[in-house]
Design a protein around this motif. Structure first.
Motif, PDB file in Angstrom:
ATOM      1  N   ILE A  46       0.839  -1.215   0.000  1.00 34.32           N
ATOM      2  CA  ILE A  46       0.000   0.000   0.000  1.00 34.32           C
ATOM      3  C   ILE A  46       0.866   1.254   0.000  1.00 34.32           C
ATOM      4  N   GLN A  47       0.749   2.001  -1.045  1.00 34.40           N
ATOM      5  CA  GLN A  47       1.546   3.216  -1.189  1.00 34.40           C
ATOM      6  C   GLN A  47       0.814   4.406  -0.550  1.00 34.40           C
ATOM      7  N   PRO A  48       1.575   5.370  -0.017  1.00 33.39           N
ATOM      8  CA  PRO A  48       0.910   6.557   0.542  1.00 33.39           C
ATOM      9  C   PRO A  48       0.131   7.300  -0.543  1.00 33.39           C
ATOM     10  N   ARG A  63      -2.519  10.846   8.636  1.00 30.01           N
ATOM     11  CA  ARG A  63      -2.404  10.023   7.432  1.00 30.01           C
ATOM     12  C   ARG A  63      -1.025  10.184   6.800  1.00 30.01           C
ATOM     13  N   THR A  64      -0.585   9.165   6.073  1.00 26.31           N
ATOM     14  CA  THR A  64       0.692   9.258   5.372  1.00 26.31           C
ATOM     15  C   THR A  64       0.405   9.681   3.934  1.00 26.31           C
TER      16      THR A  64
END
Lengths: 150, 413
Positions: A46-48, A63-64
């Motif tokens: 899961i990518q930011p 959140r990122t």
């Protein structure tokens, strides 16, 4: 019957009994490992979320995100901390690079490369300090110097 | 002005009651809702009073689901086990009374400490910050060797490793918002695992004793309050140190091991932290709790009199909330005795899982699955459940030692 076979028939029931007694413990251990592995591989995949700098608001706290902007202000402290202010022309955001992080970062990007006018891409956790929003990078790869922006 | 202030304090207590009684419903979730309806409240001071009253009331009332249902919040997670132990001994009300007493005494002591040594604490923070990771590492070693037997020492290392790894990957990934990530982790480690054990072991609530006296010496009370209050102030100062980490550190460094002392200490830490987070706005302008962030956003620059006004509101709300906690603490066990405890545990378990899914989604459930398994493993290995706090202690060591970027690069998260 060989000695090994006799030994096996003597020991096997004991092992089974011990396993049965500790079945719940073993199951818990296996579930812990399975859970950790699933979380780890999900975290790798899961990518930011990529967002433009002006979109970042208080709803993003915790959140990122991945965002980019031009360095409009740089403040270096004797303690080694560097505070960058980046902007996309509409909004400004702080990127604090703490001394420990700066030490690691200097192995790939020198502090001089992070000068005013340069565009950078930052990945990090959105947080708040004294009412201002910040994006705090977690590892060296989270800072990418893109180009000059005149 | 006084009448309106008291009215908003009472409203805050009502909100605190809701946040405190519903497992998983934290004041930080309610604050954005309060702020979005803030246009109804013209005076920003009343809004600030509403928020601080909600926050302080929630701290007191939160111990009720934590002790009676094994359904804790982030900040009361460690109180589940000692509180539950007392409940199963028929001393549930005493557990509640200890937390209320710890909270009120810590409130008074925090105010004295802060007014006398407020600036000294800030100085202490400045000089101690470079060494915090050594202190936490020392506590982790103490936790491990406190198990004494080799089998248990190895089990403790395993639990600290597993929970530490869980903490590193969840606190640094993009899976769920960092504001909610502690909910599935700590609920799983301490709450869900306790509920599952209660269900499988067919636990029941015994008839609660009518003797409401505290079975703890005055010396232990004073010691626990001082420790809790001091640790709470440190939590208010140090980033990356939460109530739970401080509770573990106090438990091992201050030898607050027996359940009664521990309950007073955890309550003291929560209250001390809340007070100091607010005062910190005035001392260094840096908020350290959800409610103080909101207060700063509402009032921006706080002067000395603003702080005195808000502390007055906190004292009033804390007094009412502690009385309310004691009242509910007396009534609820009588109600629970009549219920089928096993069915209640199943209901609470499903409710918490549903909440985790609603707040943190699928990945929250996955994290809860892993953390519950670790919590159960810890219980089955018959070692202290506080080892599960490796999930926060190990990431804190990495953060303060500056090793976090290095570890994350290796893990590739």
């Amino acid at each position: 019957m060989s000695q090994n076979t006799i030994y096996f028939f003597l020991v096997f029931p004991k092992i089974m009994l011990e396993l049965k007694k500790n079945l719940f413990t073993i199951l818990c251990f296996l579930c812990s490992l399975l859970g950790l592995l699933l979380i780890y591989f999900s975290a790798l995949k899961i990518q930011p979320q990529e967002v433009s700098l002006s979109e970042i608001n208080f709803e993003f706290l915790g959140r990122t995100v991945k965002t980019s902007g031009k360095i409009v202000y740089k403040n270096s402290y004797p303690s080694g901390h560097v505070f960058l202010t980046i902007s996309d022309g509409k909004k400004k955001l702080q990127v604090p690079l703490f001394s420990g992080f700066m030490e690691k970062l200097s192995e790939t990007i020198s502090e001089d490369e992070l000068k005013e006018g340069r565009r950078i891409t930052v990945t990090g956790t959105v947080s708040e300090y004294k009412g201002e929003l910040q994006v705090i990078p977690r590892k060296v790869e989270d800072i990418k110097v893109d180009s000059y922006d005149f | 002005m006084i009448f309106e202030t008291l009215l908003f304090c009472l409203l805050g207590i009502l909100f605190g009651l809701i946040c405190g009684l519903v497992p998983g419903f934290h004041v930080n979730l309610l604050i954005p809702i309060i702020l979005s309806f803030s246009f109804f409240i013209k005076n920003p001071y009343f809004l600030a009073v509403l928020i601080v009253s909600t926050a302080i009331s929630e701290i007191f009332i939160n111990f009720i689901p934590s002790i009676f249902l094994g359904a804790p919040d982030e900040d009361t997670s460690l109180s589940v086990l000692p509180g539950h132990r007392l409940l199963l001994e028929g001393r549930g009300y005493e557990a509640i009374k200890l937390t209320a007493l710890g909270g009120i005494l810590s409130l008074i002591l925090s105010l004295i400490f802060i007014s006398l040594f407020g600036n000294a604490f800030v100085y202490l923070y400045e000089i101690s910050r470079p060494y915090v990771h050594y202190l936490i590492a020392f506590v982790v070693i103490l936790m491990i060797i406190s198990e004494k037997k080799l089998r248990k020492i190895l089990s403790a290392i395993l639990i600290i490793f597993l929970s530490g790894f869980l903490g590193i990957i969840t606190l640094n990934s993009s899976l769920i918002s960092q504001q909610n990530v502690l909910f599935p982790i700590l609920t799983g480690l301490f709450g869900l695992s306790t509920l599952i054990l209660s269900i499988t072991e067919r636990a029941f609530i015994p008839k609660q004793e009518e003797d409401f006296n505290l079975k703890i010496s005055s010396f232990q009370i004073i010691k626990s309050v001082i420790l809790g209050c001091f640790a709470g102030i440190l939590v208010g100062l140090l980033p990356a140190i939460g109530v739970s980490q401080a509770a573990v550190m106090v438990q091992y460094l201050g030898r607050a091991n027996d359940p009664r002392s521990f309950l007073i200490t955890v309550s003291g830490i929560n209250v001390g932290n809340e007070i100091f987070s607010l005062v910190n706005l005035f001392l260094v302008g840096n908020p350290r709790s959800g409610s103080s962030v909101a207060v700063q956003r509402i009032l921006s620059e706080l002067n000395f009199y603003d702080i005195v006004y808000l502390i007055g509101s906190i004292c009033f709300s804390a007094g009412i909330a502690s009385a309310l906690t004691l009242f509910l603490g007396k009534k609820i066990p009588k109600f629970l005795e009549k219920l089928n405890y096993r069915k209640l545990c199943i209901f609470v378990l499903i409710f918490i899982l549903l909440l985790i899914f609603l707040i943190t989604g699928f990945f929250g459930l996955l994290i809860a699955f892993a953390s519950t398994s670790i919590g159960l493993l810890c219980a089955k290995l018959e070692i202290k459940r506080s080892h599960c706090m490796g999930c926060l202690l190990i990431p804190s060591i990495l953060y303060f030692s500056g090793l976090n970027p290095f570890v994350l690069s290796i893990l590739g998260i």
